[in-house]
Design a protein around this motif. Structure first.
Motif, mmCIF file in Angstrom:
data_model
loop_
_atom_site.group_PDB
_atom_site.id
_atom_site.type_symbol
_atom_site.label_atom_id
_atom_site.label_comp_id
_atom_site.label_asym_id
_atom_site.label_seq_id
_atom_site.Cartn_x
_atom_site.Cartn_y
_atom_site.Cartn_z
ATOM 1 N N VAL A 156 -19.781 79.795 -108.234
ATOM 2 C CA VAL A 156 -19.704 78.548 -108.984
ATOM 3 C C VAL A 156 -18.232 78.292 -109.254
ATOM 4 O O VAL A 156 -17.598 79.004 -110.012
ATOM 5 C CB VAL A 156 -20.493 78.640 -110.310
ATOM 6 C CG1 VAL A 156 -20.376 77.345 -111.076
ATOM 7 C CG2 VAL A 156 -21.945 78.976 -110.035
ATOM 8 N N VAL A 187 -19.475 75.377 -115.577
ATOM 9 C CA VAL A 187 -20.800 74.793 -115.762
ATOM 10 C C VAL A 187 -20.921 74.434 -117.235
ATOM 11 O O VAL A 187 -20.531 75.200 -118.101
ATOM 12 C CB VAL A 187 -21.907 75.794 -115.355
ATOM 13 C CG1 VAL A 187 -23.273 75.223 -115.646
ATOM 14 C CG2 VAL A 187 -21.768 76.149 -113.893
ATOM 15 N N LEU A 221 -27.779 70.793 -116.550
ATOM 16 C CA LEU A 221 -26.446 71.338 -116.331
ATOM 17 C C LEU A 221 -25.565 70.367 -115.559
ATOM 18 O O LEU A 221 -26.050 69.592 -114.743
ATOM 19 C CB LEU A 221 -26.546 72.660 -115.568
ATOM 20 C CG LEU A 221 -27.440 73.721 -116.210
ATOM 21 C CD1 LEU A 221 -27.585 74.918 -115.283
ATOM 22 C CD2 LEU A 221 -26.880 74.147 -117.554
ATOM 23 N N LEU A 266 -23.694 73.889 -109.893
ATOM 24 C CA LEU A 266 -24.956 73.698 -110.616
ATOM 25 C C LEU A 266 -25.127 72.283 -111.163
ATOM 26 O O LEU A 266 -26.098 72.005 -111.858
ATOM 27 C CB LEU A 266 -25.062 74.703 -111.765
ATOM 28 C CG LEU A 266 -25.154 76.164 -111.346
ATOM 29 C CD1 LEU A 266 -25.172 77.063 -112.573
ATOM 30 C CD2 LEU A 266 -26.364 76.412 -110.487
ATOM 31 N N ALA A 267 -24.216 71.369 -110.852
ATOM 32 C CA ALA A 267 -24.305 69.995 -111.353
ATOM 33 C C ALA A 267 -25.646 69.379 -110.976
ATOM 34 O O ALA A 267 -26.052 69.416 -109.815
ATOM 35 C CB ALA A 267 -23.162 69.162 -110.801
ATOM 36 N N ALA A 298 -26.686 73.983 -105.080
ATOM 37 C CA ALA A 298 -27.161 74.307 -106.427
ATOM 38 C C ALA A 298 -28.329 75.288 -106.372
ATOM 39 O O ALA A 298 -28.429 76.192 -107.195
ATOM 40 C CB ALA A 298 -27.560 73.034 -107.170
#
Length: 101
Positions: free
Chosen positions: A4, A8, A28, A33-34, A58
């Motif tokens: 990542v 986050v 998130l 992880l958007a 993700a």
């Protein structure tokens, strides 16, 4: 977290009570992880979690995180197991197109 790149952050936290279930949804933002979300529901048999990701990057990042979380929980005597799709009757399920059964 490995894999990542950008930090986050929690972009939205919803807590509610729908039908007979208490639930929370964490959305998130940032990094790989958007757009991912975690949906927790308290049921008589325990806490159920559903995670979703908007794209392959993700999903890959979430899979790695969930593996580490599973190992940590198992070391404490808590077992995660896959389950069926949840439908608590929340407005989010209607927006997702799942509707009531």
């Amino acid at each position: 977290m490995r894999g990542v790149s950008a930090p986050v952050e929690v972009t939205r936290l919803l807590v509610g009570h729908a039908r007979a279930a208490r639930e929370a949804r964490i959305e998130l933002g940032g990094g790989a992880l958007a757009g991912a979300s975690i949906h927790l529901v308290a049921t008589p048999s325990g806490v159920e979690a559903r995670v979703s990701a908007p794209n392959e990057a993700a999903r890959f990042a979430l899979a790695g995180v969930l593996d580490r979380v599973g190992l940590h929980l198992r070391s404490r005597g808590i077992v995660m197991r896959p389950g069926a799709s949840l439908d608590t009757g929340s407005r989010q399920s209607q927006r997702d197109g799942r509707g009531r059964r």
